[in-house]
Design an enzyme around this catalytic site. Structure first.
Site, PDB file in Angstrom:
ATOM      1  N   LYS A 134       0.812  -1.216   0.000  1.00 29.57           N
ATOM      2  CA  LYS A 134       0.000   0.000   0.000  1.00 29.57           C
ATOM      3  C   LYS A 134       0.849   1.271   0.000  1.00 29.57           C
ATOM      4  CE  LYS A 134      -4.304  -2.028   1.483  1.00 29.57           C
ATOM      5  NZ  LYS A 134      -5.388  -2.120   2.474  1.00 29.57           N
ATOM      6  N   ARG A 164      -3.678  -9.962   4.889  1.00 32.74           N
ATOM      7  CA  ARG A 164      -4.048 -10.087   3.474  1.00 32.74           C
ATOM      8  C   ARG A 164      -2.870  -9.581   2.646  1.00 32.74           C
ATOM      9  NH1 ARG A 164      -6.407  -6.934  -0.567  1.00 32.74           N
ATOM     10  NH2 ARG A 164      -7.871  -8.047  -1.935  1.00 32.74           N
TER      11      ARG A 164
END
Length: 302
Positions: free
Chosen positions: A243, A282
Site C-alpha cells: 500500500k 491479506r
C-alpha cells in the site's frame, strides 16, 4: 499434489485453462490452522488494481495464479473483480460476476478456501453459491443495506472493513480528530447492525482498513494500536500489502517506491501485526508472509 491434473508451472502448457481435478474433500473454515496468524492471498481479477492490475485479468491467468497462491500455503484465497484503488471506476455487476465466478468455482474445486472481495450482495450471494465461505467487504460506512441480511441468511464469515466513501471520494474523507477512536467507533456501530440482523459474533472479522480513507501517518497510528482492535473480542484482519503508505516510507529522491518494491516492508508489517495478535493478514506475496507469521508465532510462544 492430488488436486491438480496439471499443476501450475508443470507439464505441457497447451490448454487455455489449468486442468483441475476435484479435491478429495472440500475445505472448510474448521480446517484452518490454529496457533498462528492466517495468510489470505490476494487475487485481483481486474485490469486496473493498483499493484497487479492486468496481471491476472483473464480467467486462465487468474486461476493459475490462484492455484499458485494456494500451493504456496495461502490459508484463504481472496478473489476480487473490482478495483478499489483510489479513483477507480465502478464496475457493472455483470462484469464483476463474469470475472470472479469461474475463478472461484475452479479454486474451490481444487481444494482452496475462498473469499470473495466485493461490496455487492448480488455478487456475494453468487460467490457463496460457487463455494466461497468468506465475504470481504471494503464498503465501510457506505455499506449496502442488504448485506447484513445476506450474511445472516447464508451463515458465512464476513470481513467488515472500515472505510468512508467509495474509491473516488475516500481520499477526501480521511479527516479525523482521533483516527483510532473514530475507526473503532464506526466499526463497532457497523458490527452492531450485523449482529441485529442475526449474524453470529464469531462470524464477524474486523479490518481497520489501512489505506482506505486513511492518509500517511493515520495508517501507522492504526497499526500501533492493533491491541485496541483485538481487545474488542473479534478476529482482526490486517491488509498492508504494497500500500501507498509503505511506498511513501520507502521513497527515494522524492518518488514513492512502486508497489512491487514494497514486499519486504509488507513482510515487516506482517510480522508485527502477527505479534500483536492479528487473526489474519491479506498479502500478495504468500510465501514470505507465511514465513513471517510462523516466526511471529514462534517468537510469542504460540
Amino acid at each position: 499434489m492430488d488436486t491438480l491434473g496439471v499443476a501450475p508451472g508443470t507439464g505441457p502448457n497447451t490448454l487455455p485453462l489449468p486442468v483441475i481435478r476435484r479435491a478429495t474433500r472440500p475445505r472448510t473454515v474448521a480446517d484452518l490452522p490454529t496457533g498462528r496468524t492466517l495468510v489470505m492471498g490476494v487475487l485481483n481479477v481486474t485490469p486496473d488494481s493498483f499493484s497487479d492490475g492486468g496481471d491476472h485479468s483473464s480467467h486462465g491467468a487468474a486461476i493459475d495464479h490462484g492455484l499458485r497462491l494456494h500451493f504456496a500455503g495461502a490459508d484463504i484465497v481472496d478473489v476480487g473483480g473490482e478495483s478499489t484503488r483510489p479513483g477507480a471506476a465502478e464496475v457493472p455487476v455483470d462484469v464483476e460476476l463474469d470475472r470472479v465466478l469461474p475463478v472461484i468455482t475452479a479454486l474451490v474445486r481444487a481444494g482452496a478456501l475462498v473469499s470473495v472481495d466485493t461490496r455487492r450482495p448480488a455478487v456475494a450471494a453468487a460467490a457463496i453459491d460457487a463455494g466461497a465461505v468468506f465475504v470481504n467487504d471494503v464498503s465501510g460506512t457506505d455499506l449496502h443495506p442488504d448485506m447484513p441480511a445476506l450474511v445472516a441468511e447464508r451463515g458465512v464469515h464476513y470481513v467488515l472493513q472500515h472505510s468512508r466513501g467509495d474509491s473516488r471520494t475516500m481520499a477526501s474523507r480521511a479527516r479525523y480528530d482521533d483516527v483510532v477512536e473514530e475507526v473503532i467507533g464506526e466499526l463497532a456501530s457497523l458490527a452492531g447492525g450485523f449482529i441485529e440482523a442475526g449474524v453470529a459474533e464469531d462470524k464477524l472479522i474486523l479490518d481497520p482498513g489501512i489505506g482506505f480513507a486513511k492518509a500517511g501517518e493515520q495508517n501507522w497510528q492504526l497499526l500501533r494500536s492493533l491491541d485496541r482492535f483485538t481487545a474488542l473480542g473479534k478476529k482482526v484482519l490486517v491488509g498492508t500489502s504494497r500500500k501507498s503508505f509503505l511506498g511513501e516510507l520507502l521513497a527515494s529522491s522524492g518518488k514513492s517506491a512502486p508497489p512491487k518494491d514494497r514486499d519486504e516492508a509488507t513482510v515487516a508489517t506482517t510480522a508485527l501485526a502477527a505479534a500483536a495478535g492479528a487473526w489474519a493478514v491479506r498479502v500478495h506475496d504468500v510465501k514470505a508472509n507465511l514465513d513471517a507469521v510462523k516466526v511471529a508465532a514462534a517468537w510469542s510462544g504460540r
